[in-house]
Motif scaffolding. Structure first.
Motif, mmCIF file in Angstrom:
data_model
loop_
_atom_site.group_PDB
_atom_site.id
_atom_site.type_symbol
_atom_site.label_atom_id
_atom_site.label_comp_id
_atom_site.label_asym_id
_atom_site.label_seq_id
_atom_site.Cartn_x
_atom_site.Cartn_y
_atom_site.Cartn_z
ATOM 1 N N ARG A 261 0.838 -1.202 0.000
ATOM 2 C CA ARG A 261 0.000 0.000 0.000
ATOM 3 C C ARG A 261 0.873 1.251 0.000
ATOM 4 O O ARG A 261 0.586 2.226 -0.698
ATOM 5 C CB ARG A 261 -0.951 0.001 1.204
ATOM 6 C CG ARG A 261 -2.100 -0.979 1.076
ATOM 7 C CD ARG A 261 -3.169 -0.754 2.132
ATOM 8 N NE ARG A 261 -2.695 -0.763 3.494
ATOM 9 C CZ ARG A 261 -2.585 -1.843 4.261
ATOM 10 N NH1 ARG A 261 -2.907 -3.029 3.777
ATOM 11 N NH2 ARG A 261 -2.156 -1.746 5.506
ATOM 12 N N ALA A 262 1.973 1.224 0.765
ATOM 13 C CA ALA A 262 2.883 2.369 0.818
ATOM 14 C C ALA A 262 3.505 2.617 -0.559
ATOM 15 O O ALA A 262 3.615 3.764 -1.000
ATOM 16 C CB ALA A 262 3.968 2.140 1.865
ATOM 17 N N ARG A 263 3.894 1.564 -1.229
ATOM 18 C CA ARG A 263 4.500 1.710 -2.561
ATOM 19 C C ARG A 263 3.476 2.238 -3.573
ATOM 20 O O ARG A 263 3.777 3.122 -4.368
ATOM 21 C CB ARG A 263 5.055 0.366 -3.014
ATOM 22 C CG ARG A 263 6.056 0.467 -4.129
ATOM 23 C CD ARG A 263 6.766 -0.848 -4.422
ATOM 24 N NE ARG A 263 7.609 -1.279 -3.318
ATOM 25 C CZ ARG A 263 7.367 -2.364 -2.565
ATOM 26 N NH1 ARG A 263 6.339 -3.120 -2.812
ATOM 27 N NH2 ARG A 263 8.151 -2.679 -1.569
ATOM 28 N N LYS A 264 2.264 1.717 -3.518
ATOM 29 C CA LYS A 264 1.212 2.134 -4.453
ATOM 30 C C LYS A 264 0.839 3.603 -4.282
ATOM 31 O O LYS A 264 0.587 4.300 -5.252
ATOM 32 C CB LYS A 264 -0.050 1.286 -4.261
ATOM 33 C CG LYS A 264 0.012 -0.071 -4.872
ATOM 34 C CD LYS A 264 -1.327 -0.773 -4.626
ATOM 35 C CE LYS A 264 -1.317 -2.186 -5.141
ATOM 36 N NZ LYS A 264 -2.591 -2.866 -4.862
ATOM 37 N N ILE A 265 0.787 4.036 -3.044
ATOM 38 C CA ILE A 265 0.309 5.389 -2.759
ATOM 39 C C ILE A 265 1.215 6.460 -3.369
ATOM 40 O O ILE A 265 0.767 7.565 -3.658
ATOM 41 C CB ILE A 265 0.148 5.607 -1.241
ATOM 42 C CG1 ILE A 265 -0.706 6.833 -0.967
ATOM 43 C CG2 ILE A 265 1.473 5.727 -0.545
ATOM 44 C CD1 ILE A 265 -1.014 7.055 0.489
ATOM 45 N N LEU A 266 2.485 6.156 -3.575
ATOM 46 C CA LEU A 266 3.425 7.146 -4.098
ATOM 47 C C LEU A 266 2.975 7.750 -5.422
ATOM 48 O O LEU A 266 3.219 8.921 -5.689
ATOM 49 C CB LEU A 266 4.820 6.536 -4.256
ATOM 50 C CG LEU A 266 5.538 6.199 -2.961
ATOM 51 C CD1 LEU A 266 6.838 5.458 -3.272
ATOM 52 C CD2 LEU A 266 5.802 7.446 -2.136
ATOM 53 N N ASP A 267 2.332 6.956 -6.256
ATOM 54 C CA ASP A 267 1.918 7.441 -7.574
ATOM 55 C C ASP A 267 0.474 7.927 -7.620
ATOM 56 O O ASP A 267 -0.006 8.351 -8.666
ATOM 57 C CB ASP A 267 2.146 6.353 -8.624
ATOM 58 C CG ASP A 267 3.622 6.048 -8.785
ATOM 59 O OD1 ASP A 267 4.427 6.996 -8.752
ATOM 60 O OD2 ASP A 267 3.982 4.872 -8.926
ATOM 61 N N TYR A 268 -0.226 7.919 -6.482
ATOM 62 C CA TYR A 268 -1.589 8.443 -6.440
ATOM 63 C C TYR A 268 -1.566 9.959 -6.597
ATOM 64 O O TYR A 268 -0.654 10.636 -6.136
ATOM 65 C CB TYR A 268 -2.258 8.151 -5.103
ATOM 66 C CG TYR A 268 -2.694 6.722 -4.891
ATOM 67 C CD1 TYR A 268 -2.585 5.750 -5.880
ATOM 68 C CD2 TYR A 268 -3.216 6.339 -3.668
ATOM 69 C CE1 TYR A 268 -2.985 4.452 -5.653
ATOM 70 C CE2 TYR A 268 -3.622 5.035 -3.436
ATOM 71 C CZ TYR A 268 -3.507 4.103 -4.433
ATOM 72 O OH TYR A 268 -3.902 2.818 -4.199
ATOM 73 N N ASN A 269 -2.607 10.480 -7.192
ATOM 74 C CA ASN A 269 -2.795 11.921 -7.208
ATOM 75 C C ASN A 269 -3.061 12.372 -5.782
ATOM 76 O O ASN A 269 -3.791 11.725 -5.032
ATOM 77 C CB ASN A 269 -3.974 12.310 -8.110
ATOM 78 C CG ASN A 269 -4.223 13.791 -8.108
ATOM 79 O OD1 ASN A 269 -4.821 14.326 -7.180
ATOM 80 N ND2 ASN A 269 -3.757 14.462 -9.127
ATOM 81 N N VAL A 270 -2.468 13.486 -5.410
ATOM 82 C CA VAL A 270 -2.570 13.995 -4.041
ATOM 83 C C VAL A 270 -4.019 14.173 -3.600
ATOM 84 O O VAL A 270 -4.352 13.957 -2.434
ATOM 85 C CB VAL A 270 -1.766 15.304 -3.900
ATOM 86 C CG1 VAL A 270 -2.380 16.406 -4.717
ATOM 87 C CG2 VAL A 270 -1.640 15.714 -2.462
ATOM 88 N N MET A 271 -4.905 14.503 -4.510
ATOM 89 C CA MET A 271 -6.299 14.759 -4.152
ATOM 90 C C MET A 271 -7.050 13.486 -3.762
ATOM 91 O O MET A 271 -8.114 13.552 -3.163
ATOM 92 C CB MET A 271 -7.022 15.475 -5.294
ATOM 93 C CG MET A 271 -6.502 16.881 -5.561
ATOM 94 S SD MET A 271 -6.478 17.959 -4.106
ATOM 95 C CE MET A 271 -8.232 18.182 -3.820
ATOM 96 N N LYS A 272 -6.482 12.316 -4.082
ATOM 97 C CA LYS A 272 -7.149 11.063 -3.728
ATOM 98 C C LYS A 272 -7.230 10.881 -2.222
ATOM 99 O O LYS A 272 -8.187 10.308 -1.716
ATOM 100 C CB LYS A 272 -6.425 9.876 -4.368
ATOM 101 C CG LYS A 272 -7.078 8.546 -4.089
ATOM 102 C CD LYS A 272 -6.516 7.444 -4.923
ATOM 103 C CE LYS A 272 -7.286 6.148 -4.636
ATOM 104 N NZ LYS A 272 -6.951 5.104 -5.583
ATOM 105 N N ILE A 273 -6.226 11.363 -1.491
ATOM 106 C CA ILE A 273 -6.239 11.157 -0.040
ATOM 107 C C ILE A 273 -6.256 12.455 0.760
ATOM 108 O O ILE A 273 -6.342 12.421 1.980
ATOM 109 C CB ILE A 273 -5.059 10.280 0.413
ATOM 110 C CG1 ILE A 273 -3.725 10.941 0.098
ATOM 111 C CG2 ILE A 273 -5.148 8.905 -0.196
ATOM 112 C CD1 ILE A 273 -2.552 10.222 0.708
#
Length: 151
Positions: free
Chosen positions: A84-96
């Motif tokens: 989950r930590a690795r995946k989150i790096l490429d999420y758009n900031v607005m997702k979380i």
């Protein structure tokens, strides 16, 4: 005393199109734990903190063994913390990011700023003027300003 007299005007921020990776890099490089998110007009549209990131990567799947979770388990879809930590790096900031945030106007009185920070239990308040980000105020800024002439 008002917001303009105590705010920091050099605000570290992130654009709405950035990734969580860029946020974490700013956290590390600047020794900060949260920052405002702005659009291309420098309007505040969100806020992201280390707590938001921790809550996201710390989520646990339901412990109940229903048909859906059993199928996910069989197919290896039960993400582990590091995944989950690795995946989150490429999420758009607005997702979380938090989209509903507290801000103060540039001419807001320090007493009201202290009330908001205390009552809402937040660490920083973005400051805006004409709907544009112009500064940021931390709890420490308020304490230093309020007490520097009293000690």
């Amino acid at each position: 005393m008002n917001a303009e007299s105590i705010m920091k005007t050099q605000v570290i921020k992130v654009m709405e199109g950035n990734t969580v990776r860029s946020v974490i890099e700013k956290f590390i490089n600047n020794g900060i734990s949260g920052l405002p998110i702005v659009n291309d007009r420098n309007e505040i549209i969100g806020y992201i903190s280390d707590g938001d990131i921790m809550r996201y990567i710390g989520k646990h799947k339901e412990n109940m063994m229903n048909a859906f979770s059993f199928v996910n388990f069989l197919h290896g879809d039960d993400d582990k913390f590091e995944e989950r930590a690795r995946k989150i790096l490429d999420y758009n900031v607005m997702k979380i990011a938090k989209k509903s945030i507290y801000t103060v106007k540039w001419d807001e009185d320090i007493e009201e700023i202290a009330r908001i920070l205390g009552k809402k239990q937040i660490k920083k308040l973005p400051v805006e003027r004409n709907d544009v980000l112009v500064g940021i105020i931390s709890r420490g800024d308020v304490i230093r300003s309020a007490f520097k002439y009293l000690l």
